[in-house]
Design a protein around this motif. Sequence first.
Motif, PDB file in Angstrom:
ATOM      1  N   VAL A  11       0.943  -1.279   0.061  1.00  0.00           N
ATOM      2  CA  VAL A  11       0.029  -0.064   0.022  1.00  0.00           C
ATOM      3  C   VAL A  11       0.969   1.096   0.196  1.00  0.00           C
ATOM      4  CG1 VAL A  11      -1.809   1.335   1.286  1.00  0.00           C
ATOM      5  CG2 VAL A  11      -1.762  -1.125   1.170  1.00  0.00           C
ATOM      6  N   ALA A  12       0.628   1.961  -0.844  1.00  0.00           N
ATOM      7  CA  ALA A  12       1.243   3.477  -1.050  1.00  0.00           C
ATOM      8  C   ALA A  12       0.532   4.403  -0.731  1.00  0.00           C
ATOM      9  CB  ALA A  12       2.080   3.325  -2.337  1.00  0.00           C
ATOM     10  N   ILE A  13       0.850   5.581  -0.192  1.00  0.00           N
ATOM     11  CA  ILE A  13      -0.193   6.721   0.023  1.00  0.00           C
ATOM     12  C   ILE A  13       0.782   8.088  -0.065  1.00  0.00           C
ATOM     13  CG2 ILE A  13      -1.455   7.909   1.793  1.00  0.00           C
ATOM     14  CD1 ILE A  13      -1.883   5.403   3.165  1.00  0.00           C
ATOM     15  N   PRO A  14       0.415   8.961  -1.062  1.00  0.00           N
ATOM     16  CA  PRO A  14       1.012  10.310  -1.132  1.00  0.00           C
ATOM     17  C   PRO A  14       0.166  11.245  -0.197  1.00  0.00           C
ATOM     18  CG  PRO A  14      -0.577   9.686  -2.830  1.00  0.00           C
ATOM     19  CD  PRO A  14      -0.728   8.517  -2.071  1.00  0.00           C
ATOM     20  N   THR A  15       0.909  11.933   0.564  1.00  0.00           N
ATOM     21  CA  THR A  15       0.402  12.945   1.433  1.00  0.00           C
ATOM     22  C   THR A  15       0.939  14.177   1.398  1.00  0.00           C
ATOM     23  OG1 THR A  15      -0.705  13.116   3.419  1.00  0.00           O
ATOM     24  CG2 THR A  15       1.543  12.273   3.428  1.00  0.00           C
ATOM     25  N   VAL A  16       0.426  15.316   2.183  1.00  0.00           N
ATOM     26  CA  VAL A  16       1.016  16.496   2.240  1.00  0.00           C
ATOM     27  C   VAL A  16       0.885  16.942   3.721  1.00  0.00           C
ATOM     28  CG1 VAL A  16       0.492  17.474  -0.121  1.00  0.00           C
ATOM     29  CG2 VAL A  16      -1.055  17.744   1.907  1.00  0.00           C
ATOM     30  N   ALA A  17       1.684  17.710   4.187  1.00  0.00           N
ATOM     31  CA  ALA A  17       1.928  17.984   5.552  1.00  0.00           C
ATOM     32  C   ALA A  17       0.635  18.577   6.209  1.00  0.00           C
ATOM     33  CB  ALA A  17       2.831  19.112   5.943  1.00  0.00           C
ATOM     34  N   GLN A  18      -0.193  19.393   5.362  1.00  0.00           N
ATOM     35  CA  GLN A  18      -1.542  19.778   5.933  1.00  0.00           C
ATOM     36  C   GLN A  18      -2.659  18.616   6.090  1.00  0.00           C
ATOM     37  OE1 GLN A  18       0.355  20.796   3.158  1.00  0.00           O
ATOM     38  NE2 GLN A  18      -0.138  22.865   2.875  1.00  0.00           N
ATOM     39  N   VAL A  39       4.223   5.717   3.044  1.00  0.00           N
ATOM     40  CA  VAL A  39       3.944   6.983   3.066  1.00  0.00           C
ATOM     41  C   VAL A  39       4.983   8.018   2.455  1.00  0.00           C
ATOM     42  CG1 VAL A  39       3.017   8.913   4.359  1.00  0.00           C
ATOM     43  CG2 VAL A  39       2.316   6.650   4.850  1.00  0.00           C
ATOM     44  N   TYR A  40       4.530   8.645   1.521  1.00  0.00           N
ATOM     45  CA  TYR A  40       5.539   9.940   1.028  1.00  0.00           C
ATOM     46  C   TYR A  40       4.939  11.264   1.009  1.00  0.00           C
ATOM     47  CZ  TYR A  40       9.287  11.687  -2.140  1.00  0.00           C
ATOM     48  OH  TYR A  40      10.328  12.428  -2.502  1.00  0.00           O
ATOM     49  N   GLN A  41       5.279  12.030   1.666  1.00  0.00           N
ATOM     50  CA  GLN A  41       5.141  13.472   1.877  1.00  0.00           C
ATOM     51  C   GLN A  41       5.511  14.346   0.530  1.00  0.00           C
ATOM     52  OE1 GLN A  41       4.383  15.132   5.861  1.00  0.00           O
ATOM     53  NE2 GLN A  41       5.463  16.779   5.022  1.00  0.00           N
ATOM     54  N   GLN A  42       4.524  14.985   0.034  1.00  0.00           N
ATOM     55  CA  GLN A  42       5.037  15.989  -1.062  1.00  0.00           C
ATOM     56  C   GLN A  42       6.075  16.924  -0.476  1.00  0.00           C
ATOM     57  OE1 GLN A  42       1.784  17.811  -3.379  1.00  0.00           O
ATOM     58  NE2 GLN A  42       2.973  19.748  -2.785  1.00  0.00           N
ATOM     59  N   HIS A  43       7.163  17.417  -1.351  1.00  0.00           N
ATOM     60  CA  HIS A  43       8.099  18.325  -0.797  1.00  0.00           C
ATOM     61  C   HIS A  43       7.461  19.582  -0.339  1.00  0.00           C
ATOM     62  CE1 HIS A  43      11.566  20.945  -0.929  1.00  0.00           C
ATOM     63  NE2 HIS A  43      12.334  19.736  -0.860  1.00  0.00           N
ATOM     64  N   PRO A  44       7.809  20.148   0.604  1.00  0.00           N
ATOM     65  CA  PRO A  44       7.115  21.358   1.180  1.00  0.00           C
ATOM     66  C   PRO A  44       7.029  22.478   0.203  1.00  0.00           C
ATOM     67  CG  PRO A  44       8.892  20.779   2.676  1.00  0.00           C
ATOM     68  CD  PRO A  44       8.688  20.020   1.701  1.00  0.00           C
TER      69      PRO A  44
END
Length: 217
Positions: A11-18, A39-44
Amino acid sequence: MTWPWPDGVVVAIPTVAQRAAPLEATLAQWRQFGVDPVVYQQHPSWPLGHESHRRTCDLLLQGVLDHHPDATHVLLAEDDIDLHPDLPAVLPMAMSCDVVALMVNGMRFYPQWVKNRITSGGRLPRTVVAIEAQAAWWGTQAVLMRRRTVEQVLAWESDGAGWDIHLRNWTLHTGTKIHTLIPNPVQHRGVPSLASKRGGGLGRSATYNWPIEGEHL
């Protein structure tokens, strides 16, 4: 009965800090299945939007391929979904298909017989069907893909802004059918979108938790 998570499905989840709060609520549901998503967070520094979402998904999925050589499938999922308890039991039904949307938005993408059942309130069989109106499909709330599919989509170039549109363009180009599980085992919680100007609440499954033929009678 507790069903084991299918072997080979990452399972792979892209996300953002918000989205920390919705993400944590979603991760808690995955952990009930014994699943620890990547989980991979988008570059801020990247702006919120479809283009950044596609870049984030590209990096996330390539990382899964690189670091999980035994993965046979990747389940690309959003950070604000609800998971039906039967998901581990029904997921193997979909693993022979190249692309399976575990949730489709509204009624448009179901075959007519499914629409008729929904309209009449009739029970649905557990099955996998090819979606209708594939050229209009959108939404990567939860999409199961074979490893080779992920490899091919990542290597293919298109001007699709979001990863869902890029994937859709690839399926249309290659003649690959997008399927869906009936009933959908995933529901979008309708958290307002940070990428889309359409806002939240539009992407909802019409069959999540729908009564099943021959069950709970």
